[in-house]
Design an enzyme around this catalytic site. Structure first.
Site, PDB file in Angstrom:
ATOM      1  N   ARG A  45      57.107  28.952  27.867  1.00 33.38           N
ATOM      2  CA  ARG A  45      57.965  28.102  26.746  1.00 33.38           C
ATOM      3  C   ARG A  45      56.559  27.538  25.395  1.00 33.38           C
ATOM      4  O   ARG A  45      55.932  28.376  25.443  1.00 33.38           O
ATOM      5  CB  ARG A  45      58.060  26.076  27.255  1.00 33.38           C
ATOM      6  CG  ARG A  45      57.346  26.070  28.432  1.00 33.38           C
ATOM      7  CD  ARG A  45      55.935  25.913  28.138  1.00 33.38           C
ATOM      8  NE  ARG A  45      56.004  24.887  27.312  1.00 33.38           N
ATOM      9  CZ  ARG A  45      54.254  24.760  26.059  1.00 33.38           C
ATOM     10  NH1 ARG A  45      53.788  25.823  26.051  1.00 33.38           N
ATOM     11  NH2 ARG A  45      54.733  24.040  25.129  1.00 33.38           N
ATOM     12  N   GLY A  46      57.073  27.488  24.170  1.00 37.37           N
ATOM     13  CA  GLY A  46      56.531  27.812  23.259  1.00 37.37           C
ATOM     14  C   GLY A  46      57.261  28.059  22.314  1.00 37.37           C
ATOM     15  O   GLY A  46      57.341  28.824  22.903  1.00 37.37           O
ATOM     16  N   ALA A  47      57.642  27.984  20.984  1.00 35.73           N
ATOM     17  CA  ALA A  47      58.111  28.920  20.384  1.00 35.73           C
ATOM     18  C   ALA A  47      57.952  29.740  19.930  1.00 35.73           C
ATOM     19  O   ALA A  47      58.697  30.960  19.962  1.00 35.73           O
ATOM     20  CB  ALA A  47      58.441  27.656  18.812  1.00 35.73           C
ATOM     21  N   ARG A  88      67.545  28.434  24.527  1.00 39.13           N
ATOM     22  CA  ARG A  88      67.031  27.205  23.832  1.00 39.13           C
ATOM     23  C   ARG A  88      67.371  27.154  22.406  1.00 39.13           C
ATOM     24  O   ARG A  88      67.025  27.555  22.056  1.00 39.13           O
ATOM     25  CB  ARG A  88      65.900  27.808  24.203  1.00 39.13           C
ATOM     26  CG  ARG A  88      65.046  27.468  26.258  1.00 39.13           C
ATOM     27  CD  ARG A  88      63.776  26.774  25.978  1.00 39.13           C
ATOM     28  NE  ARG A  88      63.839  25.379  25.823  1.00 39.13           N
ATOM     29  CZ  ARG A  88      63.022  24.446  25.833  1.00 39.13           C
ATOM     30  NH1 ARG A  88      61.237  25.478  26.243  1.00 39.13           N
ATOM     31  NH2 ARG A  88      62.352  23.377  25.725  1.00 39.13           N
ATOM     32  N   GLN A 198      53.197  18.031  29.614  1.00 41.31           N
ATOM     33  CA  GLN A 198      52.968  19.524  29.004  1.00 41.31           C
ATOM     34  C   GLN A 198      51.323  19.754  28.652  1.00 41.31           C
ATOM     35  O   GLN A 198      50.540  20.208  28.456  1.00 41.31           O
ATOM     36  CB  GLN A 198      53.959  20.046  28.066  1.00 41.31           C
ATOM     37  CG  GLN A 198      54.828  20.356  27.715  1.00 41.31           C
ATOM     38  CD  GLN A 198      56.010  19.823  27.855  1.00 41.31           C
ATOM     39  OE1 GLN A 198      56.342  18.653  27.748  1.00 41.31           O
ATOM     40  NE2 GLN A 198      57.604  19.807  27.310  1.00 41.31           N
ATOM     41  N   ASP A 239      58.977  24.120  16.402  1.00 43.68           N
ATOM     42  CA  ASP A 239      59.450  24.731  17.167  1.00 43.68           C
ATOM     43  C   ASP A 239      60.646  24.872  15.890  1.00 43.68           C
ATOM     44  O   ASP A 239      61.485  26.258  15.860  1.00 43.68           O
ATOM     45  CB  ASP A 239      60.520  24.014  17.970  1.00 43.68           C
ATOM     46  CG  ASP A 239      59.708  24.129  19.668  1.00 43.68           C
ATOM     47  OD1 ASP A 239      59.850  25.219  20.332  1.00 43.68           O
ATOM     48  OD2 ASP A 239      58.355  22.968  19.963  1.00 43.68           O
ATOM     49  N   ASN A 249      59.636  18.829  16.514  1.00 45.27           N
ATOM     50  CA  ASN A 249      58.349  19.225  17.270  1.00 45.27           C
ATOM     51  C   ASN A 249      59.189  18.717  18.860  1.00 45.27           C
ATOM     52  O   ASN A 249      59.674  17.935  18.967  1.00 45.27           O
ATOM     53  CB  ASN A 249      57.742  18.860  16.804  1.00 45.27           C
ATOM     54  CG  ASN A 249      55.934  19.547  17.950  1.00 45.27           C
ATOM     55  OD1 ASN A 249      56.526  20.776  18.409  1.00 45.27           O
ATOM     56  ND2 ASN A 249      55.384  18.787  18.398  1.00 45.27           N
ATOM     57  N   LYS A 250      58.329  18.360  19.946  1.00 42.97           N
ATOM     58  CA  LYS A 250      58.415  18.067  21.137  1.00 42.97           C
ATOM     59  C   LYS A 250      59.084  16.072  21.169  1.00 42.97           C
ATOM     60  O   LYS A 250      57.604  15.843  20.625  1.00 42.97           O
ATOM     61  CB  LYS A 250      57.169  17.742  22.417  1.00 42.97           C
ATOM     62  CG  LYS A 250      57.245  18.368  24.037  1.00 42.97           C
ATOM     63  CD  LYS A 250      58.530  17.696  24.312  1.00 42.97           C
ATOM     64  CE  LYS A 250      58.692  19.856  24.631  1.00 42.97           C
ATOM     65  NZ  LYS A 250      60.432  20.314  25.020  1.00 42.97           N
TER      66      LYS A 250
END
Length: 355
Positions: A45-47, A88, A198, A239, A249-250
């Site tokens: 995960r993570g853009a 995603r 996370q 992201d 973002n998250k």
């Protein structure tokens, strides 16, 4: 550096981020469908990491293809791209990477006499080049952003925008790493980042791995610590960044940004240029991924909510540009008005002649 993902003769190898911080386990994708599952299930995960993973997924799919004609191979590449793009929706790096691999593929098949083995080798090389470029971009980002952080003090971050979210070094955590390497006396507060944790699981693990002092906070603690003067800066990843500077973002990032503004604390965003989406005018147009209710209702397999309770689980929120002090990219630091500074950065890069 922490090996988030890597190309191997057996396939694409990933550290399983769902098992951290207690178990360091690696899984190997041997098909593009495996890569899609690994992205969707947040094993990676993570853009930036998602983007390179998708590129390697296409390279892996082509490498393992039994197609004997360009027509058959082209149909397979289209299907691979479709499957990977559906994993995603919010991280624009995913689509950027798929488009780049498709552009390379189209250029290859346009060459007279090109062979399928040559296409396979070229696509593997392109995916590996993207891997190397990501690490280099993170280090340049760190160099640009380090001076913005306090020489001494506490920095808050939300989610994980570190080595684990990239191919290595990190975006927001890369800036923190670069500041520490430059001699800044920094400690980090990591929001736990519910419901997937996370921050608690990943950010704390990798910063402690690098001997950077880190304290985990429940997500609802940041405001109280800001009021006490215990936080000197906030830095997060992204992201997708819209053309006006709105930042996805998250989930929870927006709340932190509002609190930072109220308390006069600078709020920085660190992301590679591939996260900037000049085709999306503003944040309201960014698609927000809705994830499984199970992530909220259960913790470590134990149900935490009553049956019948409604569940909201958006993976991201959007922070309006007015709350963002600066956006740090590998090309330099952007400041408001972002509609102007991002266009100038894009145009300046386009004007650089190719080597």
């Amino acid at each position: 550096m922490i090996p988030t993902l890597e190309w191997t003769p057996e396939g694409v190898r990933f550290i399983d981020q769902t098992k951290l911080p207690l178990d360091e386990i690696y899984v190997t994708a041997t098909s593009y469908q495996d890569v899609a599952t690994i992205i969707r299930d947040m094993i990676v995960r993570g853009a930036p990491a998602i983007g390179v993973s998708a590129a390697m997924g296409i390279a892996l799919g082509v490498d393992r293809s039994s197609a004997t004609t360009l027509g058959a191979l082209t149909a397979e590449v289209e299907e691979m791209s479709k499957v990977l793009a559906a994993t995603r929706p919010t991280a624009v790096n995913l689509f950027w990477a798929i488009d780049r691999m498709n552009d390379v593929y189209k250029a290859l098949i346009a060459k007279p006499g090109i062979t399928i083995p040559e296409i396979k080798s070229a696509l593997i090389a392109e995916a590996q080049a993207m891997y190397d470029e990501d690490i280099a971009a993170c280090k340049r980002m760190g160099a640009h952003g380090a001076a913005l952080l306090p020489k001494e003090g506490t920095v808050l971050t939300h989610c994980n925008a570190g080595a684990l979210a990239t191919c290595g070094y990190g975006t927001a955590l890369g800036v923190i790493r670069a500041a520490v390497e430059a001699g800044h006396k920094i400690d980090v507060l990591a929001d736990e980042t519910r419901p997937y944790l996370q921050g608690a699981r990943l950010t704390a693990w990798e910063l402690l791995y690098d001997n950077i002092p880190t304290t985990v906070l429940c997500d609802n603690m940041a405001g109280a610590l800001m009021r006490q003067g215990r936080i000197q800066a906030v830095i997060v990843g992204s992201d997708r960044i819209a053309a006006n500077g709105d930042v996805a973002n998250k989930i929870g990032t927006y709340s932190v940004a509002v609190l930072a503004k109220e308390h006069g604390i600078p709020f920085y965003v660190a992301a590679p240029w591939s996260t900037v989406d000049m085709n999306t005018a503003h944040g309201d147009l960014i698609p927000i991924e809705q994830r499984s209710a199970y992530e909220v209702t259960h913790s470590n397999g134990k149900q935490m909510t009553p049956n019948g309770a409604g569940i909201e689980n958006p993976a991201f929120d959007v922070t309006p540009a007015k709350y963002v002090t600066a956006i740090i990219t590998e090309r330099g630091v952007l400041r408001a008005p972002y509609e102007v500074s991002m266009k100038e950065m894009r145009d300046a890069e386009s004007a650089v002649p190719a080597n």
